[in-house]
Enzyme design. Structure first.
Site, short mmCIF file in Angstrom:
data_model
loop_
_atom_site.label_atom_id
_atom_site.label_comp_id
_atom_site.label_asym_id
_atom_site.label_seq_id
_atom_site.Cartn_x
_atom_site.Cartn_y
_atom_site.Cartn_z
N CYS A 1 54.75 54.94 -7.24
CA CYS A 1 55.28 53.24 -7.05
C CYS A 1 54.97 52.94 -5.92
O CYS A 1 54.38 53.35 -5.07
CB CYS A 1 57.29 53.67 -7.09
SG CYS A 1 57.64 54.50 -5.50
N HIS B 1 66.34 55.20 5.14
CA HIS B 1 64.90 56.29 5.90
C HIS B 1 64.01 56.09 6.65
O HIS B 1 64.34 54.72 6.17
CB HIS B 1 64.59 56.76 4.86
CG HIS B 1 63.65 56.24 4.06
ND1 HIS B 1 64.18 55.78 2.21
CD2 HIS B 1 62.03 56.10 3.71
CE1 HIS B 1 63.03 55.25 1.77
NE2 HIS B 1 61.51 55.15 2.92
#
Length: 721
Positions: free
Chosen positions: A224, A65
């Protein structure tokens, strides 16, 4: 806006055998659909993002992405590979590949697509349906959420053989669309409502009416390193497990687009906390004082039911984390990178400067305390000792003192470069670090000092921001952050600091040092008053840090003047007053304070003695119009007395624990006691006047206490803080 994915953007027989070839094949479909204008430019942006961190997820999934100026609208293409392609996932290659493209600057769109997709990938039904489907139109509809997903049994044996990382299947599919409320990843209020509905519904929970009427409440934080996929996968996994366990669970996802804080009332009402994170939880002190399970983000994905059971057991045993007041007192915690585009320039400038100061403070504390200990052991002449690398005798006290001094001095050499580097980082992110550090180091070599570091950091950040505005060919984008930006920006900053502005700044720094060294009598006392007011105005906030940075800047030079040492003493003494005063007030007149404030008052004794001004924040937040002015008056008294008594301090931190290193220690303690008594007495008088004017007539409601409010009168506070 067009649909996010159509049948033309689906390839069920992706023939590529590398991630680069897979991205090109799917990107060509985007070009054909008119969603991408420059194939090579877009692929360069995809490759640059892939170079930062692998985009493979557990369960055979790849999600390359990027944001790109060559994308016209948010788009998703899907490919299914029989050969399986390595995207760097821990459990092996991927057979399901999602290429996600968003226009440059469309951060919210980009992250919404990613986070929504990550949540749905937790469902074995969803991934199983994608693996078994044979019609591109059906696959596109499944991803968009236009049709329900089949059961796990109907999804085929391959789905059973390759489940995703989550435990159990998730709920029915939510639409993966930018205009859908369900696709929004951040929303604690809606999550709370959904959890409450699941608990009270038929068949939810562990199975008793008592549990339905008073469910166990958990708040969780997931994060994360990239703040995208695993963040939201862990959130989805925990929410699903909570429904099955019959508990209320609300998740705060701290993603790369920032985070929406859970409401304080939600946190206060929670029975326990789960942290599933691989990066530091932001503003962690909000959750202190509750049973807590702290694990990595993968544990939140793979074993959510175990985490919920573990935190419930901790709650039953009464195990809690650190007290809230102590957790709030992390003076040296770095600030988040600051300066949002919507802020006014003054606000952004303050945030940039405070980012640099916050990263500098740990170096000041470590280096300053080591040097102070060295002086205590070996005397001031230890500064001229030989290098311990060439001359160290284990049995000699002076060798150990010299070691402490030289290690502390090494830490001090980083102060100005770190200040400048992280000011530039606050402005321009990581590309600003190199020119910022270079400019800061030059400031130390030309003796421009603390002021030179401030200017160097601002110049470096501005130059990098300017370079980033230029459009460059796609072939150069990969080397821009690694070679081009550091090279050009460092050269410009170096030229300006050495040739143009460095010397005038150094002259101003020298003049300021001479002025401080010559302060005496009334001038010194007025400076002590001003510094005391600043230290107590916002209790660890920007104004407090400006005064603190001003003081530490004076003692970080090779031979600090007597005036600089007096300023450091006044600043630390004044900063100790607010928490000590609140501790004294709650001890002497406890009935004027709530039960929670009285408990915080006990911790405030230690926090104040340790020079942690933030220990007074709980009191100031509950009653700012009385607590803050009282603290400022006491701080001004202490600062003035410290200057009057000619107290000095070489250590930049430590509170009463460095009293042996203070010049005029007994008078110094007297100044602190005087300010504490004045501040405590004033806050007692002000609160007593309010009580006399507005007596308490209402008994506390269940679950809370009636607490003193601000100018508006009484305020309700939750029983759990």
């Amino acid at each position: 806006m067009s649909e996010l994915i159509t049948a033309d953007l689906v390839d069920l027989d992706l023939s590529a055998d590398t991630k680069e070839a897979a991205a090109r094949s799917l990107a060509e479909r985007m070009v054909a659909a008119g969603r991408v204008t420059d194939l090579d430019g877009f692929l360069a942006d995809v490759a640059a993002r892939e170079a930062q961190m692998p985009t493979g997820l557990d369960g055979g999934i790849g999600i390359p992405h990027c944001r790109s100026e060559h994308v016209t609208e948010p788009t998703l293409a899907f490919g299914r590979s029989a050969a399986r392609i390595d995207f760097g996932a821990p459990d092996g290659p991927a057979d399901l590949i999602f290429l996600i493209a968003a226009p440059a600057g469309a951060d919210s769109d980009h992250l919404t697509i990613l986070s929504s997709l990550a949540r749905r990938l937790m469902s074995a039904e969803f991934t199983g349906a994608l693996r078994s489907a044979d019609d591109p139109r059906r696959v596109a509809a499944l991803i968009r959420g236009d049709q329900p997903e089949p059961s796990a049994a109907a999804a085929g044996t391959e789905a059973a053989a390759r489940p995703t990382a989550g435990e159990g299947a998730g709920p029915a599919a939510e639409p993966l669309a930018l205009d859908s409320d369900a696709a929004e990843p951040l929303g604690p209020e809606s999550a709370a409502a959904e959890a409450a509905e699941a608990v009270s519904g038929d068949g939810a929970g562990a199975g008793s009416q008592a549990a339905a009427s008073a469910p166990f409440r958990i708040v969780a934080v997931t994060s994360c390193p990239t703040g995208i996929a695993h963040t939201y996968m862990a959130a989805e996994s925990l929410e699903n497990a909570a429904r099955e366990a019959g508990v209320e669970l609300v998740v705060e996802t701290q993603g790369s687009a920032g985070f929406d804080k859970l409401p304080p009332a939600t946190i206060a009402a929670a029975d326990a906390v789960i942290f599933a994170h691989d990066v530091e939880v932001r503003e962690k002190a909000r959750f202190a004082g509750k049973p807590t399970v702290d694990v990595g983000v993968k544990a939140g994905i793979n074993r959510p039911a175990e985490l919920i059971a573990e935190v419930r057991q901790k709650a039953a045993r009464g195990e809690i984390s650190a007290p809230a007041a102590a957790a709030d007192a992390d003076r040296s915690a770095p600030m988040d990178r600051a300066g949002e585009p919507g802020d006014r320039f003054g606000t952004r400038l303050r945030k940039w400067l405070m980012t640099g100061v916050s990263y500098m403070v740990p170096f000041v504390a470590a280096g300053g305390l080591l040097i102070a200990l060295a002086f205590a052991i070996g005397g001031y002449e230890i500064a001229s000792a030989k290098s311990v690398a060439d001359h160290f005798i284990w049995t000699e006290k002076d060798s150990w003192a010299a070691l402490l001094f030289q290690v502390g001095a090494a830490a001090f050499t980083f102060l100005v470069p770190v200040l400048a580097g992280f000011i530039a980082y606050g402005m321009a992110d990581r590309p600003g670090l190199v020119p910022g550090f270079v400019g800061g180091y030059i400031a130390t070599t030309i003796k421009a000092g603390f002021l030179g570091g401030l200017v160097a950091g601002l110049i470096a950040g501005a130059i990098v921001m300017g370079i980033q505005r230029f459009k460059v060919p796609a072939s150069l984008r990969g080397i821009m952050p690694v070679v081009v930006i550091p090279l050009i920006s460092s050269a410009i900053v170096g030229f300006l600091m050495f040739v143009v502005i460095g010397k005038p700044i150094a002259s101003a720094q020298e003049a300021m040092t001479d002025w401080l060294n010559g302060l005496s009598g009334t001038n010194a006392i007025m400076l002590g008053v001003l510094l005391g007011l600043m230290m107590c105005f916002d209790l660890g906030g920007p104004v407090n840090k400006v005064a603190y940075a001003f003081a530490t800047g004076g003692i970080t030079v090779a031979n600090p003047s007597d005036g600089s040492l007096k300023i450091m003493a006044a600043v630390m003494a004044a900063g100790m007053v607010p928490p000590l005063a609140m501790a004294l007030a709650t001890t002497v007149r406890g009935r004027l304070f709530t039960k929670t404030e009285r408990e915080n008052g006990k911790a405030a004794w230690v926090l104040g003695a340790s020079f942690i001004s933030e220990g007074a924040i709980p009191f100031a937040a509950a009653d700012p119009l009385r607590v803050i002015p009282s603290s400022m008056v006491g701080g001004a008294v202490t600062g003035a007395l410290s200057m009057t008594f000619d107290c000095t301090l070489r250590a930049p931190h430590g509170g009463i624990f460095v009293v042996p290193l203070i010049g005029q220690p007994f008078l110094y303690l007297l100044a602190i006691v005087a300010g504490t008594v004045v501040s405590a007495g004033l806050v007692i008088v002000l609160k007593g006047m309010r009580k006399a004017a507005r007596p308490e007539t209402a008994a506390p409601a269940a679950g809370g206490e009636t607490a003193p409010g601000g100018a508006g009168g009484e305020a309700k506070v939750p029983a759990t803080v």
